[in-house]
Design a protein around this motif. Structure first.
Motif, PDB file in Angstrom:
ATOM      1  N   GLY A   1      -3.519   0.737   1.096  1.00 39.54           N
ATOM      2  CA  GLY A   1      -4.633   0.728   2.042  1.00 39.54           C
ATOM      3  C   GLY A   1      -5.342   2.072   2.093  1.00 39.54           C
ATOM      4  N   ALA A   2      -4.549   3.167   2.080  1.00 40.60           N
ATOM      5  CA  ALA A   2      -5.152   4.499   2.087  1.00 40.60           C
ATOM      6  C   ALA A   2      -5.949   4.744   0.804  1.00 40.60           C
ATOM      7  N   ALA A   3      -5.380   4.310  -0.341  1.00 39.51           N
ATOM      8  CA  ALA A   3      -6.095   4.482  -1.613  1.00 39.51           C
ATOM      9  C   ALA A   3      -7.392   3.685  -1.620  1.00 39.51           C
TER      10      ALA A   3
ATOM     11  N   LEU B   1      -5.139  -5.604  -6.621  1.00 34.23           N
ATOM     12  CA  LEU B   1      -6.266  -6.158  -7.378  1.00 34.23           C
ATOM     13  C   LEU B   1      -7.585  -5.533  -6.927  1.00 34.23           C
ATOM     14  N   VAL B   2      -7.745  -5.358  -5.601  1.00 35.35           N
ATOM     15  CA  VAL B   2      -8.975  -4.735  -5.082  1.00 35.35           C
ATOM     16  C   VAL B   2      -9.102  -3.301  -5.576  1.00 35.35           C
ATOM     17  N   ILE B   3      -7.982  -2.564  -5.548  1.00 34.57           N
ATOM     18  CA  ILE B   3      -8.006  -1.170  -6.011  1.00 34.57           C
ATOM     19  C   ILE B   3      -8.359  -1.112  -7.492  1.00 34.57           C
ATOM     20  N   ASP B   4      -7.790  -2.031  -8.284  1.00 38.61           N
ATOM     21  CA  ASP B   4      -8.093  -2.055  -9.724  1.00 38.61           C
ATOM     22  C   ASP B   4      -9.574  -2.338  -9.959  1.00 38.61           C
ATOM     23  N   ARG B   5     -10.140  -3.310  -9.229  1.00 38.88           N
ATOM     24  CA  ARG B   5     -11.559  -3.628  -9.397  1.00 38.88           C
ATOM     25  C   ARG B   5     -12.437  -2.471  -8.934  1.00 38.88           C
TER      26      ARG B   5
ATOM     27  N   GLY C   1      -0.454   5.102 -20.902  1.00 38.49           N
ATOM     28  CA  GLY C   1       0.877   5.254 -21.482  1.00 38.49           C
ATOM     29  C   GLY C   1       1.952   4.442 -20.793  1.00 38.49           C
ATOM     30  N   PRO C   2       3.147   5.041 -20.658  1.00 42.42           N
ATOM     31  CA  PRO C   2       4.284   4.315 -20.073  1.00 42.42           C
ATOM     32  C   PRO C   2       4.063   3.928 -18.616  1.00 42.42           C
ATOM     33  N   SER C   3       3.240   4.678 -17.892  1.00 37.10           N
ATOM     34  CA  SER C   3       3.005   4.371 -16.481  1.00 37.10           C
ATOM     35  C   SER C   3       2.410   2.980 -16.314  1.00 37.10           C
ATOM     36  N   MET C   4       1.538   2.596 -17.249  1.00 38.16           N
ATOM     37  CA  MET C   4       0.914   1.279 -17.167  1.00 38.16           C
ATOM     38  C   MET C   4       1.952   0.180 -17.324  1.00 38.16           C
ATOM     39  N   VAL C   5       2.939   0.391 -18.195  1.00 35.42           N
ATOM     40  CA  VAL C   5       3.999  -0.602 -18.386  1.00 35.42           C
ATOM     41  C   VAL C   5       4.817  -0.746 -17.106  1.00 35.42           C
ATOM     42  N   ILE C   6       5.125   0.392 -16.480  1.00 37.61           N
ATOM     43  CA  ILE C   6       5.903   0.350 -15.226  1.00 37.61           C
ATOM     44  C   ILE C   6       5.121  -0.370 -14.137  1.00 37.61           C
ATOM     45  N   VAL C   7       3.822  -0.075 -14.032  1.00 35.97           N
ATOM     46  CA  VAL C   7       2.997  -0.718 -13.010  1.00 35.97           C
ATOM     47  C   VAL C   7       2.929  -2.221 -13.239  1.00 35.97           C
ATOM     48  N   LYS C   8       2.751  -2.635 -14.491  1.00 34.93           N
ATOM     49  CA  LYS C   8       2.707  -4.077 -14.787  1.00 34.93           C
ATOM     50  C   LYS C   8       4.042  -4.740 -14.479  1.00 34.93           C
ATOM     51  N   THR C   9       5.124  -4.038 -14.802  1.00 38.18           N
ATOM     52  CA  THR C   9       6.456  -4.595 -14.509  1.00 38.18           C
ATOM     53  C   THR C   9       6.655  -4.770 -13.006  1.00 38.18           C
ATOM     54  N   LEU C  10       6.273  -3.744 -12.244  1.00 36.65           N
ATOM     55  CA  LEU C  10       6.404  -3.834 -10.788  1.00 36.65           C
ATOM     56  C   LEU C  10       5.513  -4.933 -10.222  1.00 36.65           C
ATOM     57  N   ALA C  11       4.301  -5.067 -10.771  1.00 34.93           N
ATOM     58  CA  ALA C  11       3.392  -6.109 -10.293  1.00 34.93           C
ATOM     59  C   ALA C  11       3.958  -7.491 -10.592  1.00 34.93           C
ATOM     60  N   CYS C  12       4.507  -7.672 -11.803  1.00 40.53           N
ATOM     61  CA  CYS C  12       5.110  -8.966 -12.138  1.00 40.53           C
ATOM     62  C   CYS C  12       6.317  -9.262 -11.245  1.00 40.53           C
TER      63      CYS C  12
ATOM     64  N   SER D   1       3.872 -12.442   3.083  1.00 48.76           N
ATOM     65  CA  SER D   1       2.603 -11.896   3.587  1.00 48.76           C
ATOM     66  C   SER D   1       2.391 -10.475   3.094  1.00 48.76           C
ATOM     67  N   LEU D   2       3.459  -9.648   3.223  1.00 47.37           N
ATOM     68  CA  LEU D   2       3.339  -8.257   2.775  1.00 47.37           C
ATOM     69  C   LEU D   2       3.083  -8.176   1.276  1.00 47.37           C
ATOM     70  N   LEU D   3       3.857  -8.978   0.504  1.00 47.27           N
ATOM     71  CA  LEU D   3       3.661  -8.953  -0.958  1.00 47.27           C
ATOM     72  C   LEU D   3       2.275  -9.480  -1.319  1.00 47.27           C
ATOM     73  N   GLY D   4       1.798 -10.486  -0.595  1.00 49.23           N
ATOM     74  CA  GLY D   4       0.451 -11.008  -0.864  1.00 49.23           C
ATOM     75  C   GLY D   4      -0.609  -9.962  -0.594  1.00 49.23           C
ATOM     76  N   PHE D   5      -0.466  -9.279   0.543  1.00 50.15           N
ATOM     77  CA  PHE D   5      -1.423  -8.200   0.838  1.00 50.15           C
ATOM     78  C   PHE D   5      -1.325  -7.077  -0.197  1.00 50.15           C
ATOM     79  N   ILE D   6      -0.095  -6.762  -0.620  1.00 54.97           N
ATOM     80  CA  ILE D   6       0.087  -5.690  -1.623  1.00 54.97           C
ATOM     81  C   ILE D   6      -0.573  -6.073  -2.943  1.00 54.97           C
ATOM     82  N   LEU D   7      -0.319  -7.319  -3.385  1.00 56.68           N
ATOM     83  CA  LEU D   7      -0.935  -7.765  -4.648  1.00 56.68           C
ATOM     84  C   LEU D   7      -2.455  -7.829  -4.518  1.00 56.68           C
ATOM     85  N   PHE D   8      -2.929  -8.307  -3.360  1.00 58.17           N
ATOM     86  CA  PHE D   8      -4.383  -8.386  -3.158  1.00 58.17           C
ATOM     87  C   PHE D   8      -5.012  -6.994  -3.151  1.00 58.17           C
ATOM     88  N   LEU D   9      -4.397  -6.071  -2.431  1.00 59.00           N
ATOM     89  CA  LEU D   9      -4.926  -4.702  -2.406  1.00 59.00           C
ATOM     90  C   LEU D   9      -4.837  -4.044  -3.772  1.00 59.00           C
TER      91      LEU D   9
END
Length: 218
Positions: A13-15, A103-107, A40-51, A93-101
């Motif tokens: 939310g802050a980001a 996606l919003v941050i990425d866009r 680099g590797p950070s993107m793989v970690i982020v995708k893994t955490l998102a999945c 709810s929290l995970l949904g908001f996290i995933l939604f945010l």
């Protein structure tokens, strides 16, 4: 688990807020942080955490639906099921908001990157337009100078043409005078020759008269 989810949700939310509202250099700091996460590797970690978060979200939703279906069949829900249902609903709810945010941050990150690229393009285009305007003004000044020089040269050419015409007329006049003078000289030469002939004839007549006069005296 809930504290971690709330922490992640607060961070996202802050980001998102800092990406939407420019506060000093904080937006650039967040942009650079997201850029590093996508490299680099950070993107793989982020995708893994998102999945993983998506899998947990789907599992929580499935658990909530399962408990609701169970309660609908039995007509009642046990206190344990209510606690589990509330916990899974909160997690979902929290995970949904996290995933939604996320996606919003990425866009927003991609949008701001495109916006920054467009600003750079516009800035370079403005510089090119300014340079072209300067070149255009310089060309106009050169054209004006050339036009002035052409007018001066045309005036000089016109003056030279007038002088040439005047000199030609003067030359023709002098040639006519020369021809007239030559004719006059030729006439004088002819008159002189006639006078010389007449003078010779008069000399002969004079001598003849002198001879006759001497003969009469004798």
């Amino acid at each position: 688990m809930l504290q971690l989810l709330f922490l992640v949700l607060f961070a996202e939310g802050a980001a998102a807020f800092l990406l939407m509202v420019k506060i000093g250099p904080l937006r650039e700091l967040v942009m650079r942080s997201i850029d590093q996460l996508k490299m680099g590797p950070s993107m793989v970690i982020v995708k893994t955490l998102a999945c993983t978060a998506l899998a947990i979200f789907l599992s929580s939703v499935f658990g909530v639906v399962k408990i609701q279906n169970k309660g609908a069949k039995l007509g009642t829900v046990t206190p344990m099921d209510q606690v589990i249902w509330g916990t899974q609903l909160l997690d979902a709810s929290l995970l949904g908001f996290i995933l939604f945010l996320g996606l919003v941050i990425d866009r927003m990150h991609r949008y701001l990157q495109k916006l920054s690229a467009l600003k750079e393009t516009i800035s370079s285009s403005r510089k090119e337009v300014e340079e072209l305007q300067k070149e255009n003004r310089s060309l106009k000044e050169k054209e004006e100078r050339t036009s002035r020089e052409m007018r001066v040269l045309q005036e000089e050419a016109s003056n030279l043409t007038q002088k040439s015409q005047r000199l030609n007329s003067e030359l023709e006049e002098k040639e006519r005078r020369a021809v007239s003078a030559e004719a006059h000289v030729a006439s004088l030469q002819k008159q002189s020759e006639d006078l010389l002939l007449e003078y010779d004839r008069l000399l002969e007549d004079n001598q003849l008269l002198q001879t006759q006069a001497l003969s009469f005296r004798g």
